[in-house]
Design a protein around this motif. Structure first.
Motif, PDB file in Angstrom:
ATOM      1  N   VAL A 118       0.856  -1.185   0.000  1.00  0.00           N
ATOM      2  CA  VAL A 118       0.000   0.000   0.000  1.00  0.00           C
ATOM      3  C   VAL A 118       0.892   1.234   0.000  1.00  0.00           C
ATOM      4  CG1 VAL A 118      -1.761   1.301   1.247  1.00  0.00           C
ATOM      5  CG2 VAL A 118      -1.814  -1.209   1.248  1.00  0.00           C
ATOM      6  N   VAL A 119       0.741   2.066  -1.026  1.00  0.00           N
ATOM      7  CA  VAL A 119       1.481   3.318  -1.134  1.00  0.00           C
ATOM      8  C   VAL A 119       0.489   4.461  -0.995  1.00  0.00           C
ATOM      9  CG1 VAL A 119       2.877   4.803  -2.622  1.00  0.00           C
ATOM     10  CG2 VAL A 119       3.292   2.332  -2.568  1.00  0.00           C
ATOM     11  N   VAL A 120       0.744   5.351  -0.057  1.00  0.00           N
ATOM     12  CA  VAL A 120      -0.112   6.520   0.164  1.00  0.00           C
ATOM     13  C   VAL A 120       0.604   7.758  -0.343  1.00  0.00           C
ATOM     14  CG1 VAL A 120      -1.097   8.038   1.922  1.00  0.00           C
ATOM     15  CG2 VAL A 120      -1.416   5.568   2.095  1.00  0.00           C
ATOM     16  N   ALA A 134      -2.800   6.454   6.741  1.00  0.00           N
ATOM     17  CA  ALA A 134      -1.424   6.460   6.230  1.00  0.00           C
ATOM     18  C   ALA A 134      -0.463   5.865   7.262  1.00  0.00           C
ATOM     19  CB  ALA A 134      -1.009   7.879   5.869  1.00  0.00           C
ATOM     20  N   ALA A 145      -0.275   2.087   5.462  1.00  0.00           N
ATOM     21  CA  ALA A 145       0.668   2.241   4.348  1.00  0.00           C
ATOM     22  C   ALA A 145       1.972   1.489   4.599  1.00  0.00           C
ATOM     23  CB  ALA A 145       0.964   3.713   4.113  1.00  0.00           C
ATOM     24  N   ASP A 146       2.487   0.895   3.542  1.00  0.00           N
ATOM     25  CA  ASP A 146       3.849   0.362   3.567  1.00  0.00           C
ATOM     26  C   ASP A 146       4.845   1.451   3.209  1.00  0.00           C
ATOM     27  OD1 ASP A 146       3.379  -2.619   3.958  1.00  0.00           O
ATOM     28  OD2 ASP A 146       2.106  -2.211   2.230  1.00  0.00           O
ATOM     29  N   GLU A 147       4.408   2.376   2.350  1.00  0.00           N
ATOM     30  CA  GLU A 147       5.254   3.491   1.939  1.00  0.00           C
ATOM     31  C   GLU A 147       4.408   4.747   1.838  1.00  0.00           C
ATOM     32  OE1 GLU A 147       8.371   4.873  -1.621  1.00  0.00           O
ATOM     33  OE2 GLU A 147       7.223   3.018  -1.814  1.00  0.00           O
ATOM     34  N   VAL A 148       4.950   5.855   2.310  1.00  0.00           N
ATOM     35  CA  VAL A 148       4.305   7.160   2.184  1.00  0.00           C
ATOM     36  C   VAL A 148       5.165   8.015   1.264  1.00  0.00           C
ATOM     37  CG1 VAL A 148       3.622   9.262   3.391  1.00  0.00           C
ATOM     38  CG2 VAL A 148       3.197   7.031   4.444  1.00  0.00           C
ATOM     39  N   PRO A 177       5.933   5.021   6.879  1.00  0.00           N
ATOM     40  CA  PRO A 177       5.179   6.028   7.636  1.00  0.00           C
ATOM     41  C   PRO A 177       5.980   6.603   8.807  1.00  0.00           C
ATOM     42  CG  PRO A 177       3.781   4.162   7.116  1.00  0.00           C
ATOM     43  CD  PRO A 177       5.162   3.775   6.714  1.00  0.00           C
TER      44      PRO A 177
END
Length: 256
Positions: free
Chosen positions: A34-36, A214, A218-221, A235
């Motif tokens: 999950v990328v936010v 997020a 999220a895995d990545e922000v 995050p």
């Protein structure tokens, strides 16, 4: 292409006249992650999201989804632009949930979810309706299958929109501020569905201002500003310990 990478953007630029809204975006999204995307209004987040499924055309750069160049086909190392029918087939594998729900008002909830697979992918109607029922149960709306959208709350309509996107069995789900049009008390139900999708391993790229989502999901922000990626990481890194002054300024305003 690395099989673990489902979305790869390379040097993506987009202009409206003299205004460059995307200024060379490079981004990869791993399968099941999950990328936010965070950033102020006008940062280019939604435009970039729309470039992923070719709702917006790029002026420069490439976007690949699951090894395929979006908007093109590769022949002997050369990219050839797709015609609309072939482009629609590509888009069918990329789920998109918008700020507004865009449901068919004259169709029931069940029909809204089942119609796409029938019309676009040729799924038999009986099979599509059964899948639609299962997905509506998954998003907590099994008792609403025969209702029309006007009888639903905004949060319920957005959950129908998520089920409709899932019915196409997408390789990746794109969410463009899916809770921004909802009353505050309805946001939680939609975020819960998205959180469960993440737990089930759905690859997701999410534009949102919901900082709790997020932080927790999220895995990545990725923080964007002025059409550029300013900062990216976990995050804990980007939200918990931002390095760029613009990121710190944005987060301070959001928290305030």
């Amino acid at each position: 292409m690395n099989d673990d990478i489902i979305v790869r953007a390379i040097g993506v630029r987009k202009r409206y006249g003299t205004n460059e809204v995307l200024s060379g975006i490079d981004l990869t999204v791993e399968r099941g992650k999950v990328v936010v995307l965070l950033g102020a209004s006008g940062a280019g987040k939604s435009t970039f999201l729309r470039c992923i499924n070719r709702l917006e055309t790029m002026d420069e750069g490439e976007i690949w989804v699951d090894g395929e160049p979006i908007g093109y086909r590769e022949v002997d190392g050369t990219l050839h632009e797709l015609r609309e029918h072939a482009l629609a087939a590509q888009r069918a594998d990329i789920g998109m949930v918008f700020q507004r729900f865009n449901l068919f008002p004259h169709r029931t909830v069940l029909e809204n979810v089942a119609e796409g697979p029938v019309q676009v992918k040729g799924v038999p109607r009986k099979e599509a309706r059964q899948t639609a029922r299962e997905l509506l149960e998954r998003v907590g709306l099994s008792e609403k299958v025969d209702q029309y959208p006007a009888r639903l709350s905004g949060g319920q309509q957005q959950r129908v929109a998520i089920a409709r996107a899932l019915a196409m069995k997408p390789r990746v789900m794109l969410f463009d501020e899916p809770t921004s049009a909802l009353d505050p008390e309805l946001v939680g139900d939609v975020l819960q569905v998205m959180t469960e999708l993440a737990r089930d391993g759905m690859t997701m790229v999410v534009v949102t201002h919901e900082m709790s989502f997020a932080k927790e999901v999220a895995d990545e922000v990725v923080f964007m500003d002025g059409g550029r990626i300013i900062e990216s990481g976990s995050p804990g890194q980007v939200i918990g310990n931002p390095q760029h002054p613009r990121t710190r300024q944005f987060l301070a305003r959001v928290s305030a």
